[in-house]
Design an enzyme around this catalytic site. Structure first.
Site, short mmCIF file in Angstrom:
data_model
loop_
_atom_site.label_atom_id
_atom_site.label_comp_id
_atom_site.label_asym_id
_atom_site.label_seq_id
_atom_site.Cartn_x
_atom_site.Cartn_y
_atom_site.Cartn_z
N SER A 1 44.90 6.59 19.41
CA SER A 1 46.18 7.25 19.22
C SER A 1 47.09 6.98 20.42
O SER A 1 46.61 6.74 21.54
CB SER A 1 45.99 8.76 19.07
OG SER A 1 47.23 9.45 19.10
N TYR B 1 43.15 17.07 22.06
CA TYR B 1 43.29 15.88 21.22
C TYR B 1 43.55 14.65 22.09
O TYR B 1 42.94 13.59 21.89
CB TYR B 1 44.44 16.07 20.23
CG TYR B 1 44.66 14.88 19.33
CD1 TYR B 1 43.83 14.65 18.24
CD2 TYR B 1 45.71 14.00 19.55
CE1 TYR B 1 44.03 13.56 17.40
CE2 TYR B 1 45.92 12.91 18.72
CZ TYR B 1 45.08 12.69 17.65
OH TYR B 1 45.29 11.61 16.83
#
Length: 279
Positions: free
Chosen positions: A147, A160
């Site tokens: 990501s 995250y």
């Protein structure tokens, strides 16, 4: 001659919906010999499997909790018994929690996110990598979905971001290890996309110069990068510039720029899916 998925065995995690389902369609469109689908959502997984069976390729759907090592080991053993090792491994499964770090619960948030996003790709890859290495005559591909959050710190994404920073570091290190050890037939591609409109990031506001991405575009470009053996793909391309800016600017100068671009407020109105699952 480039790598082709035709006739190969492709294993995809988080395959029941979203990008996982799209990756499965791409594998079938490239005439894969067999597509193995892993997900924890049994009903959605079966719907995806039924869709793929109409394409003519062999389909194996397995309900797997990728956050659980024993579940991964059992499912991997079944794959080896039926197909041998996969030629293409797509580590796509992921989850997100969008809130300040101190609001995270250790079990349902922090451990869960780290287990699914970071440890699961390592567990799964290690189940099949030794056989990929030993079979030196056949090209193999590993596609890891990381990501943009693994490259730029963002408020309300601490856990995250940590999971994706770790995934990026592991994935690219693995790529280098394979090259260094002379196992160039196994190529690793790491993908770092910004926000994608899969429902996983409902409510986010995209930063300037980083539009919300479509899952169809991300999966198609990721698949192409995987077949070419591209080491790193960042989406959109503006992420390459932000990576350079972050590296050369003093921390406080970068903070001011990222704040003005909207990076540090992109999660302010995040809602996500009503029920987060490891899909």
């Amino acid at each position: 001659m480039g790598f082709s998925a035709a006739g190969t065995t492709v294993l995809i995690t988080g395959a029941a919906m979203g990008m996982g389902r799209l990756f499965a369609r791409l594998a079938a469109a490239d005439r894969a010999g067999a597509v193995v689908l892993w997900d924890i959502d049994a009903d959605a997984l079966e719907r995806t499997a039924e869709e793929l069976r109409d394409t003519g390729c062999a389909v194996r759907a397995q309900v797997v909790d990728v956050a659980d090592l024993e579940s991964v080991r059992k499912a991997a053993a079944e794959v080896r018994n039926e197909f041998g090792r996969p030629d293409v491994l797509v580590n796509n499964a992921g989850v997100v929690r969008g809130k300040y770090f101190w609001d995270h619960d250790h079990e349902s948030d922090t451990k869960f996110v780290m287990d699914v996003n970071t440890l699961a790709p390592m567990y799964i890859t290690n189940e099949f990598l030794p056989a990929m290495i030993e079979d030196g005559g056949r090209d193999c591909r590993i596609l890891n979905i990381a990501s943009a959050a693994g490259t730029v710190a963002t408020p309300r994404m601490a856990v995250y971001a940590a999971s994706k920073w770790a995934t990026l570091g592991w994935s690219d290190s693995l790529r280098l290890e394979l090259v260094q050890a002379g196992h160039g037939h196994v190529k690793v591609t790491t993908v770092c996309p910004s926000y994608i409109s899969t429902g996983m990031f409902d409510g986010v506001k995209n930063p300037l110069f980083a539009p919300i991405l479509s899952p169809e575009d991300v999966t198609a470009r990721s698949w192409r990068a995987m077949t070419r053996g591209t080491p790193l793909l960042m989406l959109p391309r503006s992420l390459y510039l932000s990576r350079v800016a972050k590296a050369v600017l003093p921390v406080r100068a970068w903070d001011r720029l990222a704040d003005r671009l909207g990076v540090y407020h992109s999660m302010d109105a995040y809602t996500g899916r009503v029920k987060a699952t490891a899909s």
